[in-house]
Design an enzyme around this catalytic site. Structure first.
Site, PDB file in Angstrom:
ATOM      1  N   ARG A   5      -5.699  -9.296  21.562  1.00  0.00           N
ATOM      2  CA  ARG A   5      -5.536  -9.253  20.113  1.00  0.00           C
ATOM      3  C   ARG A   5      -6.876  -9.285  19.387  1.00  0.00           C
ATOM      4  O   ARG A   5      -6.906  -9.232  18.153  1.00  0.00           O
ATOM      5  CB  ARG A   5      -4.730 -10.469  19.661  1.00  0.00           C
ATOM      6  CG  ARG A   5      -3.275 -10.178  19.317  1.00  0.00           C
ATOM      7  CD  ARG A   5      -2.680 -11.512  18.903  1.00  0.00           C
ATOM      8  NE  ARG A   5      -1.458 -11.446  18.171  1.00  0.00           N
ATOM      9  CZ  ARG A   5      -0.242 -11.477  18.721  1.00  0.00           C
ATOM     10  NH1 ARG A   5      -0.099 -11.465  20.010  1.00  0.00           N
ATOM     11  NH2 ARG A   5       0.829 -11.498  17.959  1.00  0.00           N
ATOM     12  N   ARG A  24      13.925 -10.400  11.332  1.00  0.00           N
ATOM     13  CA  ARG A  24      13.949 -10.994  12.664  1.00  0.00           C
ATOM     14  C   ARG A  24      14.262 -12.492  12.623  1.00  0.00           C
ATOM     15  O   ARG A  24      14.972 -13.005  13.475  1.00  0.00           O
ATOM     16  CB  ARG A  24      12.575 -10.756  13.315  1.00  0.00           C
ATOM     17  CG  ARG A  24      12.532 -11.020  14.779  1.00  0.00           C
ATOM     18  CD  ARG A  24      11.309 -10.379  15.382  1.00  0.00           C
ATOM     19  NE  ARG A  24      10.087 -11.040  14.944  1.00  0.00           N
ATOM     20  CZ  ARG A  24       8.886 -10.765  15.439  1.00  0.00           C
ATOM     21  NH1 ARG A  24       8.748  -9.827  16.356  1.00  0.00           N
ATOM     22  NH2 ARG A  24       7.822 -11.398  15.027  1.00  0.00           N
ATOM     23  N   ARG A  37      12.407 -15.286  13.112  1.00  0.00           N
ATOM     24  CA  ARG A  37      11.804 -16.277  14.008  1.00  0.00           C
ATOM     25  C   ARG A  37      11.150 -17.349  13.132  1.00  0.00           C
ATOM     26  O   ARG A  37      10.906 -17.091  11.954  1.00  0.00           O
ATOM     27  CB  ARG A  37      10.735 -15.545  14.840  1.00  0.00           C
ATOM     28  CG  ARG A  37      10.729 -15.896  16.297  1.00  0.00           C
ATOM     29  CD  ARG A  37       9.912 -14.897  17.072  1.00  0.00           C
ATOM     30  NE  ARG A  37       8.493 -14.911  16.700  1.00  0.00           N
ATOM     31  CZ  ARG A  37       7.599 -14.076  17.213  1.00  0.00           C
ATOM     32  NH1 ARG A  37       7.968 -13.180  18.097  1.00  0.00           N
ATOM     33  NH2 ARG A  37       6.333 -14.140  16.849  1.00  0.00           N
ATOM     34  N   ARG A  67      -0.192 -12.574   9.350  1.00  0.00           N
ATOM     35  CA  ARG A  67      -0.252 -11.930  10.664  1.00  0.00           C
ATOM     36  C   ARG A  67      -0.685 -10.465  10.529  1.00  0.00           C
ATOM     37  O   ARG A  67      -1.441  -9.949  11.342  1.00  0.00           O
ATOM     38  CB  ARG A  67       1.109 -12.027  11.376  1.00  0.00           C
ATOM     39  CG  ARG A  67       1.502 -13.472  11.677  1.00  0.00           C
ATOM     40  CD  ARG A  67       2.008 -13.695  13.089  1.00  0.00           C
ATOM     41  NE  ARG A  67       3.070 -12.809  13.476  1.00  0.00           N
ATOM     42  CZ  ARG A  67       4.356 -13.022  13.207  1.00  0.00           C
ATOM     43  NH1 ARG A  67       4.728 -14.090  12.537  1.00  0.00           N
ATOM     44  NH2 ARG A  67       5.259 -12.173  13.614  1.00  0.00           N
TER      45      ARG A  67
HETATM   46  P1  AMP Z   1       3.763 -12.728  19.297  1.00  0.00           P
HETATM   47  O1  AMP Z   1       5.018 -13.210  19.936  1.00  0.00           O
HETATM   48  O2  AMP Z   1       2.995 -11.773  20.168  1.00  0.00           O
HETATM   49  O3  AMP Z   1       3.968 -12.204  17.904  1.00  0.00           O
HETATM   50  O4  AMP Z   1       2.810 -14.015  19.150  1.00  0.00           O
HETATM   51  C1  AMP Z   1       3.192 -15.112  18.326  1.00  0.00           C
HETATM   52  C2  AMP Z   1       1.963 -15.941  17.961  1.00  0.00           C
HETATM   53  O5  AMP Z   1       1.349 -16.453  19.149  1.00  0.00           O
HETATM   54  C3  AMP Z   1       0.852 -15.176  17.259  1.00  0.00           C
HETATM   55  O6  AMP Z   1       1.068 -15.077  15.864  1.00  0.00           O
HETATM   56  C4  AMP Z   1      -0.368 -16.031  17.597  1.00  0.00           C
HETATM   57  O7  AMP Z   1      -0.395 -17.212  16.808  1.00  0.00           O
HETATM   58  C5  AMP Z   1      -0.073 -16.448  19.022  1.00  0.00           C
HETATM   59  N1  AMP Z   1      -0.612 -15.470  20.005  1.00  0.00           N
HETATM   60  C6  AMP Z   1       0.091 -14.665  20.868  1.00  0.00           C
HETATM   61  N2  AMP Z   1      -0.734 -13.893  21.595  1.00  0.00           N
HETATM   62  C7  AMP Z   1      -1.983 -14.219  21.208  1.00  0.00           C
HETATM   63  C8  AMP Z   1      -3.275 -13.749  21.569  1.00  0.00           C
HETATM   64  N3  AMP Z   1      -3.445 -12.770  22.470  1.00  0.00           N
HETATM   65  N4  AMP Z   1      -4.342 -14.300  20.943  1.00  0.00           N
HETATM   66  C9  AMP Z   1      -4.204 -15.283  20.020  1.00  0.00           C
HETATM   67  N5  AMP Z   1      -3.027 -15.752  19.631  1.00  0.00           N
HETATM   68  C10 AMP Z   1      -1.915 -15.234  20.201  1.00  0.00           C
END
Ligand code: AMP
Length: 184
Positions: free
Chosen positions: A88, A127, A129, A140
């Site tokens: 990311r 969604r 969540r 985000r």
């Molecule tokens: P996601 O399910 O991929 O939308 O991830 C949910 C949350 O987890 C994100 O908004 C971040 O806070 C954290 N997160 C997930 N993957 C990463 C990553 N590669 N780097 C930093 N934070 C992450």
């Protein structure tokens, strides 16, 4: 061995598509968001640190994420993997390149799922969540454009990105992704 990264803005359907592709090709689905959510629900040290960051829609520090991914990739037992939600940041992408070198993973493909920004906000709001409030969603998206989108350029320079339109019927999108994987 399939070595895949699924990339795109939050809400574009990375998780859904990664799950389908992983099931079809017998791949390990590595979702860093799911790993973090699991840690939060188990109340581990990682979970305690991550919860507040995730609730605000911010990024968990690179060193933490790089360590998690290195450990997970070292233990792959299926016929490959699909990384979902990582890298990311460009720093994470650079760390991942070093991990790939170390593990002799040298046929990586990046599937870039595309969608219009309004469509994405709509999807995220539907969604529901716990980190899907409007404020968190906007943060985000901001972080996506500032920190994550440059990761695409990083991989474009390596010539390993394939674009797939992420809007439409879920199965049509999976078929389009599979067709691109087969071509590569
Ligand atoms: P996601 O399910 O991929 O939308 O991830 C949910 C949350 O987890 C994100 O908004 C971040 O806070 C954290 N997160 C997930 N993957 C990463 C990553 N590669 N780097 C930093 N934070 C992450």
């Amino acid at each position: 061995m399939h070595q895949l990264i699924i990339f795109g803005p939050p809400g574009v359907g990375k998780g859904t598509q990664a799950e389908i592709i992983a099931a079809k090709l017998d791949l390990e689905h590595i979702s860093t968001g799911a790993i973090l959510r699991q840690a939060v629900s188990e109340g581990t040290d990682l979970g305690k640190k991550a919860k507040e960051i995730m609730d605000k829609g911010n990024l968990v520090p690179d060193e933490v994420m790089n360590g998690i991914v290195k450990e997970t990739l070292s233990k792959i037992s299926k016929s490959g993997f699909i990384l979902d939600g990582f890298p990311r940041t460009v720093e994470q992408a650079e760390a991942l390149s070093a991990i790939f070198d170390e593990l002799k993973m040298n046929s990586v493909l990046v599937i870039n799922l595309t969608a219009d920004e309004n469509e994405i906000i709509d999807r995220l709001l539907k969604r529901g969540r716990s980190d899907d409030t409007r404020e968190t969603i906007m943060n985000r998206l901001k972080i996506y454009f500032e920190s994550t989108k440059p990761v695409k350029d990083f991989y474009e320079k390596k010539g390993i990105v394939i674009d797939v339109e992420g809007v439409g019927d879920i199965n049509d999108i999976s078929e389009a992704i599979l067709a691109e994987i087969n071509k590569s």
